[in-house]
Write an enzyme that holds these catalytic residues in place. Structure first.
Site, PDB file in Angstrom:
ATOM      1  N   PRO A  17     -58.945   0.013  12.125  1.00  0.00           N
ATOM      2  CA  PRO A  17     -59.506   0.956  13.109  1.00  0.00           C
ATOM      3  C   PRO A  17     -60.740   1.621  12.524  1.00  0.00           C
ATOM      4  O   PRO A  17     -60.711   2.108  11.392  1.00  0.00           O
ATOM      5  CB  PRO A  17     -58.370   1.962  13.313  1.00  0.00           C
ATOM      6  CG  PRO A  17     -57.553   1.884  12.054  1.00  0.00           C
ATOM      7  CD  PRO A  17     -57.662   0.475  11.578  1.00  0.00           C
ATOM      8  N   GLN A  70     -54.217   3.577  17.409  1.00  0.00           N
ATOM      9  CA  GLN A  70     -54.152   4.508  16.283  1.00  0.00           C
ATOM     10  C   GLN A  70     -54.325   5.933  16.788  1.00  0.00           C
ATOM     11  O   GLN A  70     -55.298   6.247  17.481  1.00  0.00           O
ATOM     12  CB  GLN A  70     -55.205   4.231  15.216  1.00  0.00           C
ATOM     13  CG  GLN A  70     -54.933   5.103  13.982  1.00  0.00           C
ATOM     14  CD  GLN A  70     -55.973   5.012  12.891  1.00  0.00           C
ATOM     15  OE1 GLN A  70     -57.136   5.351  13.104  1.00  0.00           O
ATOM     16  NE2 GLN A  70     -55.544   4.576  11.707  1.00  0.00           N
ATOM     17  N   CYS A 100     -58.152   9.094   7.202  1.00  0.00           N
ATOM     18  CA  CYS A 100     -59.545   9.441   7.490  1.00  0.00           C
ATOM     19  C   CYS A 100     -59.926  10.748   6.800  1.00  0.00           C
ATOM     20  O   CYS A 100     -59.232  11.761   6.934  1.00  0.00           O
ATOM     21  CB  CYS A 100     -59.751   9.573   8.989  1.00  0.00           C
ATOM     22  SG  CYS A 100     -61.466   9.956   9.437  1.00  0.00           S
ATOM     23  N   LYS A 139     -51.104   4.393   8.366  1.00  0.00           N
ATOM     24  CA  LYS A 139     -52.220   3.948   7.524  1.00  0.00           C
ATOM     25  C   LYS A 139     -52.615   5.112   6.636  1.00  0.00           C
ATOM     26  O   LYS A 139     -52.964   6.187   7.133  1.00  0.00           O
ATOM     27  CB  LYS A 139     -53.417   3.486   8.355  1.00  0.00           C
ATOM     28  CG  LYS A 139     -54.540   2.862   7.517  1.00  0.00           C
ATOM     29  CD  LYS A 139     -55.599   2.223   8.399  1.00  0.00           C
ATOM     30  CE  LYS A 139     -56.640   1.492   7.536  1.00  0.00           C
ATOM     31  NZ  LYS A 139     -57.455   2.394   6.709  1.00  0.00           N
ATOM     32  N   GLY A 213     -62.218  -2.449   0.459  1.00  0.00           N
ATOM     33  CA  GLY A 213     -63.084  -3.222  -0.415  1.00  0.00           C
ATOM     34  C   GLY A 213     -62.911  -4.722  -0.333  1.00  0.00           C
ATOM     35  O   GLY A 213     -63.414  -5.446  -1.208  1.00  0.00           O
ATOM     36  N   ARG A 234     -65.118  -2.959   7.456  1.00  0.00           N
ATOM     37  CA  ARG A 234     -66.559  -3.198   7.600  1.00  0.00           C
ATOM     38  C   ARG A 234     -66.926  -4.676   7.498  1.00  0.00           C
ATOM     39  O   ARG A 234     -67.783  -5.167   8.221  1.00  0.00           O
ATOM     40  CB  ARG A 234     -67.340  -2.397   6.554  1.00  0.00           C
ATOM     41  CG  ARG A 234     -67.813  -1.037   7.049  1.00  0.00           C
ATOM     42  CD  ARG A 234     -66.663  -0.065   7.229  1.00  0.00           C
ATOM     43  NE  ARG A 234     -67.089   1.111   7.972  1.00  0.00           N
ATOM     44  CZ  ARG A 234     -66.244   1.972   8.512  1.00  0.00           C
ATOM     45  NH1 ARG A 234     -64.952   1.795   8.402  1.00  0.00           N
ATOM     46  NH2 ARG A 234     -66.689   3.028   9.172  1.00  0.00           N
TER      47      ARG A 234
END
Length: 342
Positions: A17, A70, A100, A139, A213, A234
């Site tokens: 998300p 989410q 977050c 998460k 990562g 990403r």
């Protein structure tokens, strides 16, 4: 979903998300590239679902399944109410954001700052489980600020498991709540994959996935030798073409790689043009769809021109789906596929 995956030794790949990125148009595109990947909404605050424009926040295409909602929040009653409202939309999973680090999220006392109070998070998960008819997952990070992850994470996981969490996705970095931006929190705190691996070895009967990562499917395949699932953020967005290799990765039916050479790119073009036409007809704009397509075709001749056309032309007033056709026409699809295959 998660219990079955554990039972049968199946692996799960998910696209993380991402606020302002993984909206319904992004997820529609990603679903055309992978039938197996679990797709996540942007984080939606429980208060927004209760008091805001529910249809705009929660509606999505039936083609997006499996898709997870989410939620952000720290009030058990509000999270439960948001789940009751969202039930009519048929999501396949409800996920609680405990990772977050943004200032806006901290001001609402949810997201990564909840890592400081594992007992409260366990209470939230318990309340969510009572009203949800689909898996409830978490998460999280491995810790925040001065916490010692080797102390904090085992206790956090034990509490989530005790509360009935169906799966836990672990971003293998700390979050620093002061002094680092959200972007820096994705890059500066060191990754500790080994700690996450140890958590999996110590909890063999619990679905644990890893995030953070991971740059490509080859790295994802390495993590799946230990973990039950792998989540890309990403990398999956900025190089969306790599999702074309996900189904072979998780089913074990073929080699991993950035992209598979047998993608029917022209069929993808036609599907996205038809979808964009529907979006425009319902009051949207072309760039609402095409902004998520810019990451296609990395490694192909003509990819730069593809990006230029979408970035410059799709934002013009009145832009139509012919922009998508022109962008695809700029790419050497056959040559690019052969290079990736060779």
């Amino acid at each position: 979903m998660y219990a079955d995956a554990l039972r049968h030794g199946e692996k799960i790949f998910a696209v993380a998300p991402m606020i302002d990125w993984t909206d319904r148009h992004c997820r529609f595109l990603h679903r055309q590239l992978s039938k197996e990947a679990v797709l996540y909404t942007e984080m939606i605050v429980a208060d927004a679902i209760i008091h805001g424009p529910r249809e705009r926040l929660l509606a999505y295409s039936a083609q997006e399944h499996p898709v997870a909602l989410q939620l952000g929040g720290s009030d058990a009653g509000k999270l439960a109410e948001a789940i009751r409202i969202a039930a009519d939309y048929g999501y396949d999973e409800i996920n609680l954001n405990v990772g977050c680090p943004s200032d806006r999220v901290q001001s609402g006392t949810f997201g990564a700052c909840l890592m400081r109070d594992a007992g409260h998070v366990a209470d939230l998960v318990s309340a969510m489980k009572k009203v949800s008819t689909v898996p409830v997952t978490v998460k999280c990070r491995i810790g925040v600020d001065e916490q010692e992850p080797t102390d904090v994470l085992p206790d956090f996981l034990a509490r989530m498991i005790g509360a009935g969490a169906d799966a836990i996705w672990i971003h293998a970095r700390k979050a620093w709540l002061q002094g680092l931006s959200p972007k820096e929190n994705r890059e500066i705190p060191p990754l500790d994959y080994e700690l996450v691996y140890r958590m999996k070895r110590e909890n063999p009967s619990v679905f644990l996935g890893i995030n953070g990562g991971i740059a490509d499917l080859d790295q994802a395949a390495g993590h799946l030798k230990v973990m039950d699932g792998v989540m890309l953020g990403r990398a999956a967005y900025q190089n969306a073409g790599l999702l074309a290799g996900v189904d072979e990765l998780v089913t074990g039916s073929g080699p991993t790689g950035v992209q598979t050479p047998n993608v029917d790119w022209l069929a993808l073009r036609d599907t996205m043009m038809a979808y964009a036409d529907e979006v425009i007809a319902s009051g949207g704009r072309l760039h609402h769809v095409t902004r998520h397509m810019v990451g296609l075709f990395q490694g192909f001749a003509g990819a730069r021109r593809f990006r230029q056309i979408l970035s410059a032309e799709a934002t013009r007033p009145g832009a139509g789906v012919e922009v998508i056709a022109a962008a695809f026409a700029a790419v050497d699809i056959d040559g690019g596929a052969k290079r990736l295959a060779g």
